[in-house]
Design a protein around this motif. Structure first.
Motif, PDB file in Angstrom:
ATOM      1  N   LEU A 257       0.787  -1.232   0.000  1.00 45.47           N
ATOM      2  CA  LEU A 257       0.000   0.000   0.000  1.00 45.47           C
ATOM      3  C   LEU A 257       0.820   1.283   0.000  1.00 45.47           C
ATOM      4  CD1 LEU A 257      -2.784  -1.064   2.541  1.00 45.47           C
ATOM      5  CD2 LEU A 257      -3.023  -0.809   0.061  1.00 45.47           C
ATOM      6  N   MET A 258       2.078   1.192   0.502  1.00 42.01           N
ATOM      7  CA  MET A 258       2.810   2.457   0.713  1.00 42.01           C
ATOM      8  C   MET A 258       3.003   3.305  -0.552  1.00 42.01           C
ATOM      9  SD  MET A 258       6.630   1.013   1.535  1.00 42.01           S
ATOM     10  CE  MET A 258       7.599   0.258   0.213  1.00 42.01           C
ATOM     11  N   PRO A 259       3.205   2.689  -1.761  1.00 43.52           N
ATOM     12  CA  PRO A 259       3.391   3.576  -2.922  1.00 43.52           C
ATOM     13  C   PRO A 259       2.147   4.408  -3.232  1.00 43.52           C
ATOM     14  CG  PRO A 259       4.129   1.336  -3.435  1.00 43.52           C
ATOM     15  CD  PRO A 259       3.371   1.265  -2.139  1.00 43.52           C
TER      16      PRO A 259
ATOM     17  N   PHE B 257      15.949  31.610  -8.216  1.00 44.62           N
ATOM     18  CA  PHE B 257      16.083  30.420  -9.054  1.00 44.62           C
ATOM     19  C   PHE B 257      14.822  30.299  -9.900  1.00 44.62           C
ATOM     20  CE2 PHE B 257      18.766  29.271  -5.382  1.00 44.62           C
ATOM     21  CZ  PHE B 257      19.944  29.032  -6.058  1.00 44.62           C
ATOM     22  N   ASP B 258      14.928  29.613 -11.044  1.00 45.00           N
ATOM     23  CA  ASP B 258      13.746  29.404 -11.860  1.00 45.00           C
ATOM     24  C   ASP B 258      12.900  28.302 -11.221  1.00 45.00           C
ATOM     25  OD1 ASP B 258      11.820  28.787 -13.669  1.00 45.00           O
ATOM     26  OD2 ASP B 258      13.150  28.567 -15.382  1.00 45.00           O
ATOM     27  N   PRO B 259      11.715  28.645 -10.717  1.00 38.97           N
ATOM     28  CA  PRO B 259      10.916  27.635 -10.000  1.00 38.97           C
ATOM     29  C   PRO B 259      10.498  26.476 -10.892  1.00 38.97           C
ATOM     30  CG  PRO B 259       9.648  29.657 -10.316  1.00 38.97           C
ATOM     31  CD  PRO B 259      11.049  29.945 -10.762  1.00 38.97           C
ATOM     32  N   ALA B 260      10.389  26.716 -12.221  1.00 39.98           N
ATOM     33  CA  ALA B 260       9.944  25.626 -13.095  1.00 39.98           C
ATOM     34  C   ALA B 260      10.973  24.507 -13.119  1.00 39.98           C
ATOM     35  CB  ALA B 260       9.687  26.154 -14.507  1.00 39.98           C
ATOM     36  N   VAL B 261      12.249  24.853 -13.002  1.00 36.24           N
ATOM     37  CA  VAL B 261      13.290  23.843 -13.191  1.00 36.24           C
ATOM     38  C   VAL B 261      13.409  22.869 -12.027  1.00 36.24           C
ATOM     39  CG1 VAL B 261      15.748  23.466 -13.541  1.00 36.24           C
ATOM     40  CG2 VAL B 261      14.604  25.302 -14.752  1.00 36.24           C
ATOM     41  N   SER B 262      13.385  23.396 -10.782  1.00 37.63           N
ATOM     42  CA  SER B 262      13.752  22.496  -9.703  1.00 37.63           C
ATOM     43  C   SER B 262      12.660  22.249  -8.669  1.00 37.63           C
ATOM     44  CB  SER B 262      15.020  23.022  -9.018  1.00 37.63           C
ATOM     45  OG  SER B 262      14.986  24.413  -8.931  1.00 37.63           O
ATOM     46  N   SER B 263      11.496  22.893  -8.831  1.00 37.61           N
ATOM     47  CA  SER B 263      10.436  22.671  -7.851  1.00 37.61           C
ATOM     48  C   SER B 263      10.077  21.194  -7.752  1.00 37.61           C
ATOM     49  CB  SER B 263       9.178  23.447  -8.232  1.00 37.61           C
ATOM     50  OG  SER B 263       9.373  24.827  -8.089  1.00 37.61           O
ATOM     51  N   GLY B 264       9.993  20.533  -8.912  1.00 38.80           N
ATOM     52  CA  GLY B 264       9.512  19.158  -8.960  1.00 38.80           C
ATOM     53  C   GLY B 264      10.324  18.212  -8.095  1.00 38.80           C
ATOM     54  N   VAL B 265      11.636  18.358  -8.160  1.00 36.96           N
ATOM     55  CA  VAL B 265      12.478  17.408  -7.460  1.00 36.96           C
ATOM     56  C   VAL B 265      12.378  17.601  -5.937  1.00 36.96           C
ATOM     57  CG1 VAL B 265      14.721  18.573  -7.330  1.00 36.96           C
ATOM     58  CG2 VAL B 265      14.625  16.163  -7.913  1.00 36.96           C
ATOM     59  N   PHE B 266      12.314  18.853  -5.511  1.00 41.56           N
ATOM     60  CA  PHE B 266      12.137  19.107  -4.075  1.00 41.56           C
ATOM     61  C   PHE B 266      10.778  18.588  -3.603  1.00 41.56           C
ATOM     62  CE2 PHE B 266      15.256  22.531  -4.984  1.00 41.56           C
ATOM     63  CZ  PHE B 266      16.200  22.177  -4.037  1.00 41.56           C
ATOM     64  N   LEU B 267       9.770  18.855  -4.435  1.00 43.63           N
ATOM     65  CA  LEU B 267       8.413  18.464  -4.065  1.00 43.63           C
ATOM     66  C   LEU B 267       8.294  16.945  -3.914  1.00 43.63           C
ATOM     67  CD1 LEU B 267       5.478  19.341  -3.592  1.00 43.63           C
ATOM     68  CD2 LEU B 267       5.091  19.014  -6.039  1.00 43.63           C
ATOM     69  N   THR B 268       8.854  16.202  -4.894  1.00 46.96           N
ATOM     70  CA  THR B 268       8.776  14.743  -4.813  1.00 46.96           C
ATOM     71  C   THR B 268       9.475  14.241  -3.557  1.00 46.96           C
ATOM     72  OG1 THR B 268       9.146  14.847  -7.184  1.00 46.96           O
ATOM     73  CG2 THR B 268       9.022  12.665  -6.200  1.00 46.96           C
ATOM     74  N   THR B 269      10.600  14.874  -3.240  1.00 47.02           N
ATOM     75  CA  THR B 269      11.289  14.464  -2.022  1.00 47.02           C
ATOM     76  C   THR B 269      10.366  14.617  -0.815  1.00 47.02           C
ATOM     77  OG1 THR B 269      13.299  15.318  -3.040  1.00 47.02           O
ATOM     78  CG2 THR B 269      13.418  14.768  -0.708  1.00 47.02           C
ATOM     79  N   VAL B 270       9.681  15.757  -0.745  1.00 52.10           N
ATOM     80  CA  VAL B 270       8.771  15.995   0.383  1.00 52.10           C
ATOM     81  C   VAL B 270       7.626  14.977   0.381  1.00 52.10           C
ATOM     82  CG1 VAL B 270       7.078  17.589   1.377  1.00 52.10           C
ATOM     83  CG2 VAL B 270       9.291  18.448   0.585  1.00 52.10           C
ATOM     84  N   THR B 271       6.969  14.826  -0.774  1.00 55.22           N
ATOM     85  CA  THR B 271       5.774  13.977  -0.772  1.00 55.22           C
ATOM     86  C   THR B 271       6.110  12.495  -0.587  1.00 55.22           C
ATOM     87  OG1 THR B 271       5.756  13.972  -3.199  1.00 55.22           O
ATOM     88  CG2 THR B 271       4.314  15.546  -2.105  1.00 55.22           C
ATOM     89  N   ASP B 272       7.252  12.060  -1.136  1.00 59.63           N
ATOM     90  CA  ASP B 272       7.662  10.664  -0.904  1.00 59.63           C
ATOM     91  C   ASP B 272       8.009  10.439   0.559  1.00 59.63           C
ATOM     92  OD1 ASP B 272       7.266   9.938  -3.467  1.00 59.63           O
ATOM     93  OD2 ASP B 272       9.371   9.652  -4.004  1.00 59.63           O
ATOM     94  N   THR B 273       8.837  11.343   1.097  1.00 53.08           N
ATOM     95  CA  THR B 273       9.277  11.182   2.473  1.00 53.08           C
ATOM     96  C   THR B 273       8.095  11.212   3.437  1.00 53.08           C
ATOM     97  OG1 THR B 273      11.258  12.364   1.831  1.00 53.08           O
ATOM     98  CG2 THR B 273      10.903  12.041   4.193  1.00 53.08           C
ATOM     99  N   VAL B 274       7.273  12.249   3.297  1.00 53.59           N
ATOM    100  CA  VAL B 274       6.125  12.371   4.194  1.00 53.59           C
ATOM    101  C   VAL B 274       5.183  11.181   3.980  1.00 53.59           C
ATOM    102  CG1 VAL B 274       4.094  13.754   4.781  1.00 53.59           C
ATOM    103  CG2 VAL B 274       6.281  14.873   4.337  1.00 53.59           C
ATOM    104  N   GLY B 275       5.001  10.789   2.727  1.00 51.51           N
ATOM    105  CA  GLY B 275       4.103   9.673   2.425  1.00 51.51           C
ATOM    106  C   GLY B 275       4.557   8.385   3.097  1.00 51.51           C
ATOM    107  N   PHE B 276       5.806   8.009   2.866  1.00 57.59           N
ATOM    108  CA  PHE B 276       6.308   6.760   3.448  1.00 57.59           C
ATOM    109  C   PHE B 276       6.372   6.847   4.974  1.00 57.59           C
ATOM    110  CE2 PHE B 276       8.587   6.221  -0.820  1.00 57.59           C
ATOM    111  CZ  PHE B 276       7.627   5.348  -1.278  1.00 57.59           C
ATOM    112  N   PHE B 277       6.901   7.996   5.456  1.00 56.21           N
ATOM    113  CA  PHE B 277       7.116   8.107   6.895  1.00 56.21           C
ATOM    114  C   PHE B 277       5.791   8.114   7.656  1.00 56.21           C
ATOM    115  CE2 PHE B 277       8.350   9.800  10.946  1.00 56.21           C
ATOM    116  CZ  PHE B 277       9.620   9.264  11.149  1.00 56.21           C
TER     117      PHE B 277
END
Lengths: 472, 472
Positions: free
Chosen positions: A338-340, A437-457
């Motif tokens: 279920l975690m994913p 910084f250009d938010p379009a370029v790097s927002s995604g990678v930070f966001l995924t880190t947050v949502t994966d970490t918070v999701g799993f944890f």
């Protein structure tokens, strides 16, 4: 589709349509041209491609095989319109220019407006560029070099250095006669610029305004005194913003001293707007280089791999969060199944928020006055949609694994993650933008880190605590 | 930034700057206006907002609180420029119009060009719209109703019904005199249309061309015979494509019989291009409604939840793939820790391909002639980048769990998933486009299903087979 309909009408009935119904270049037509090229049939090539609009010719060049492109230019000879090169991808343009003789290029560029010439030259390396510039007349060379001296993506690079200027003491009649009598005015112009003897811009008169005025009027009486101007060093995106905001079709470009040095035209601005939107879209999709669909495999792979490696690092980071709960999972494998779901839903919800935020930042629709309201809104949207998804996921998971407790736990984790997704979906782009910084370029990678970490944890942590499994 | 610099220059020194350095509306300025409104200080409101460009006024309206918006219109009275309503979000526009008296709206719209008036009216519900139309003169009402009868997003909706037309037997001098003498011509025009008595379009003469011609020339001698025209029923995106392709600033709009019914202007096309790029970008980010940043929480949440629920279904589908391997995971928990890495990297690589494909489809850069080459390229890019990521992930995973075999298995799964990601990243958008679905909207969800499924199945399946664990 009108444009295509016309192109069809203009083609004699025994000829092949150059575009399909959908407005794409017809494969049949491209094959026909390629065949004529391979047979060195200059007459047939002229028949098929001699009268094309620069834009259609550009599409044709892109569609041809690499080796056929210089041959097309040679076979068309004087009839090849170099303006077509402004319509092709950078890779194609640079390769083609490198294969043509510098004299051919210099000769072909003689008839172009300066903005098109600069556009064609700017991506060449300096040696190639100089070889072409050497073949030009002194005046042309000076004008082009001056434009090329402005920074990349500046208004100075995009401007046309040909314009119509007149002193304020001329009458409307005088200007109209001047335009009718003078050779060598720019191909297209929409306004007359009024300048003092040192070329300092005093104002402008749009052609429709000129036509509406009596012949005896002085330009000083009818000029618009404060026309929107662009500084040559301004970024082209800021210029585009001004065109959009104030509905301009052309605008004077001035140097630091307020002297008129060129004019920006709306057709170039259309390209800038398209490019800008394209960049944002690609950046959000993780395509950060200036990749084009005509690029070869190796080049494409190389330009995309850095982004994948960055994401790999964040994927390992989230895996390490899961690693904390190995003991928990060992005792209850349902958690691994279920975690994913929790992580991926956070990613989806966060991406929705981030997309809206990135676009609003690009169009300057977020500012001090509404940032706080948006943060509140996105968090609440996350909470609401979190609750809805939680109910659904909780019921299905509970039934699947026959455990109401497990259903409740995944539901709680889902709400948590979607609230974080909303909050960080807006905070990350805002923060990156604030730090320039250009938010379009790097927002995604930070966001995924947050949502994966918070999701799993949250999911594994809650389960581990509730069922008294594993490390905590 | 020039535009802002000027706005600053135009503001007396004791006034507040309306925009910040970054070109956003200044919070200080907005607060100043809000204060003046709350004090019913009409003079101060006129001072602050009486002379704004429609675009700045639009931004101000959006920045104000809901209740202050109709008050601003009332306080500005005759000085409120209704064109500003074309610059605000739909939600804001509709709400504001509903709160104003129909007479006020009808009166304010009298001075607008027809395209602006249609833009303002089209989103109102029919009852509100009719109330406003009733207050207008017969001629205005007929013209607006005719535009509103064209389908949404058609060129007919975006066109301006005011234009300058002349018969072919007029001389250049006659037209110039006509323009100078005639009241009520459109505010802005860039070309004269030449029509026969039934208003069938014969050609056009751009103003710069008119000015260059001798006064004695007949229009029939200098007209461009086959100007690019747009059909009123054409989609606005096709019209935008034609403007971009052929560098137009205005274009005649004709009905089915080839009669001139209006003119499309490039400033409206700029908006269409921006809108279109925006739609693609939002669709890829999972924001499928016509959400705007001024929308309230509930509306936003409701418009986003369907996309989340679709994704939830696919997430359960991938979870069910994991469920097949419960026994495997139970015996080797490291698999649960590593499996999200394979799935998420497939998602990232596939999204790169999909982004490029969706954008190329939108700009008609993919066609029969290069689709096959692109499919080959994307698959090879997936293979190459798959190998690079496989080496990295294999080494790290092998070291982490002290198992070279596990490293080799995750590496093999990574290559497999990235090849599938490349292949489906292009096949899915191409297929959806062929079936006349918008590839930007639904490619993502299909792609994630593929990359998650292939990711989990290849990794867990390989591990289960190699280590002889679990179900197979």
């Amino acid at each position: 589709m009108t444009a295509d309909a016309e192109t069809r009408d203009a083609t004699p009935p025994d000829e092949v349509d150059i575009r399909t119904e959908e407005g794409r270049l017809s494969a049949l037509y491209v094959d026909g041209v390629a065949k004529a090229i391979s047979e060195n049939d200059s007459a047939r090539v002229h028949d098929l491609a001699g009268d094309l609009h620069e834009s259609d010719l550009g599409d044709l060049i892109e569609a041809l095989e690499h080796d056929d492109r210089p041959k097309l230019v040679e076979l068309l000879g004087k009839d090849f319109d170099f303006a077509a090169l402004t319509e092709v991808d950078e890779t194609v343009r640079v390769q083609l220019l490198e294969e043509l003789a510098p004299e051919t290029v210099a000769e072909g560029m003689r008839d172009l407006d300066s903005d098109d010439a600069v556009y064609i030259l700017e991506d060449l390396d300096e040696a190639d560029r100089d070889k072409i510039l050497e073949q030009m007349s002194g005046a042309e060379r000076v004008a082009l070099t001056r434009s090329l001296d402005y920074p990349e993506s500046s208004a100075g690079r995009r401007m046309q250095t040909e314009f119509v200027a007149a002193p304020p003491f001329w009458t409307v009649g005088h200007v109209i006669d001047y335009v009718a009598d003078t050779e060598g005015l720019p191909d297209t112009f929409y306004e007359i610029f009024i300048v003092d003897p040192a070329y300092k811009l005093l104002g402008s008169v749009a052609l429709d305004r000129l036509l509406r005025a009596r012949r005896s009027k002085l330009l000083s009486e009818i000029l618009e005194e404060d026309p929107r101007t662009i500084r040559a060093t301004d970024d082209q995106e800021d210029a585009a913003r001004a065109f959009e905001r104030y509905n301009l079709v052309s605008a004077a470009v001035v140097d630091e001293a307020g002297r008129l040095v060129g004019v920006l035209m709306v057709d170039d601005i259309l390209d800038v707007i398209e490019e800008e939107a394209d960049e944002d879209l690609r950046a959000l999709g993780g395509v950060t280089g200036d990749e084009e669909i005509s690029d070869p495999v190796l080049y494409t792979a190389r330009s995309r791999v850095p982004w994948l490696l960055v994401n790999l690092a964040t994927a390992f980071f989230s895996a390490s969060v899961i690693g904390l709960f190995e003991a928990t999972i060992e005792q209850m494998v349902a958690l691994a199944v279920l975690m994913p779901i929790v992580a991926s839903m956070g990613g989806n919800a966060g991406t929705q928020t981030m997309t809206v935020a990135v676009r609003a930042l690009a169009t300057h629709d977020i500012g001090g006055h509404n940032a706080r309201r948006l943060i509140r809104r996105e968090t609440l949207v996350g909470l609401l949609n979190g609750i809805i998804c939680a109910v659904v996921v909780g019921m299905i998971a509970g039934l699947w694994f026959q455990s109401a407790q497990l259903g409740a736990i995944i539901a709680a984790a889902m709400v948590t993650n979607l609230v974080f997704a909303g909050l960080f979906g807006i905070l990350i782009p805002l923060g990156l933008d604030k730090m320039k910084f250009d938010p379009a370029v790097s927002s995604g990678v930070f966001l995924t880190t947050v949502t994966d970490t918070v999701g799993f944890f949250s999911f594994l942590g809650l389960a581990s605590w509730w069922f008294r499994l594993g490390p905590f």
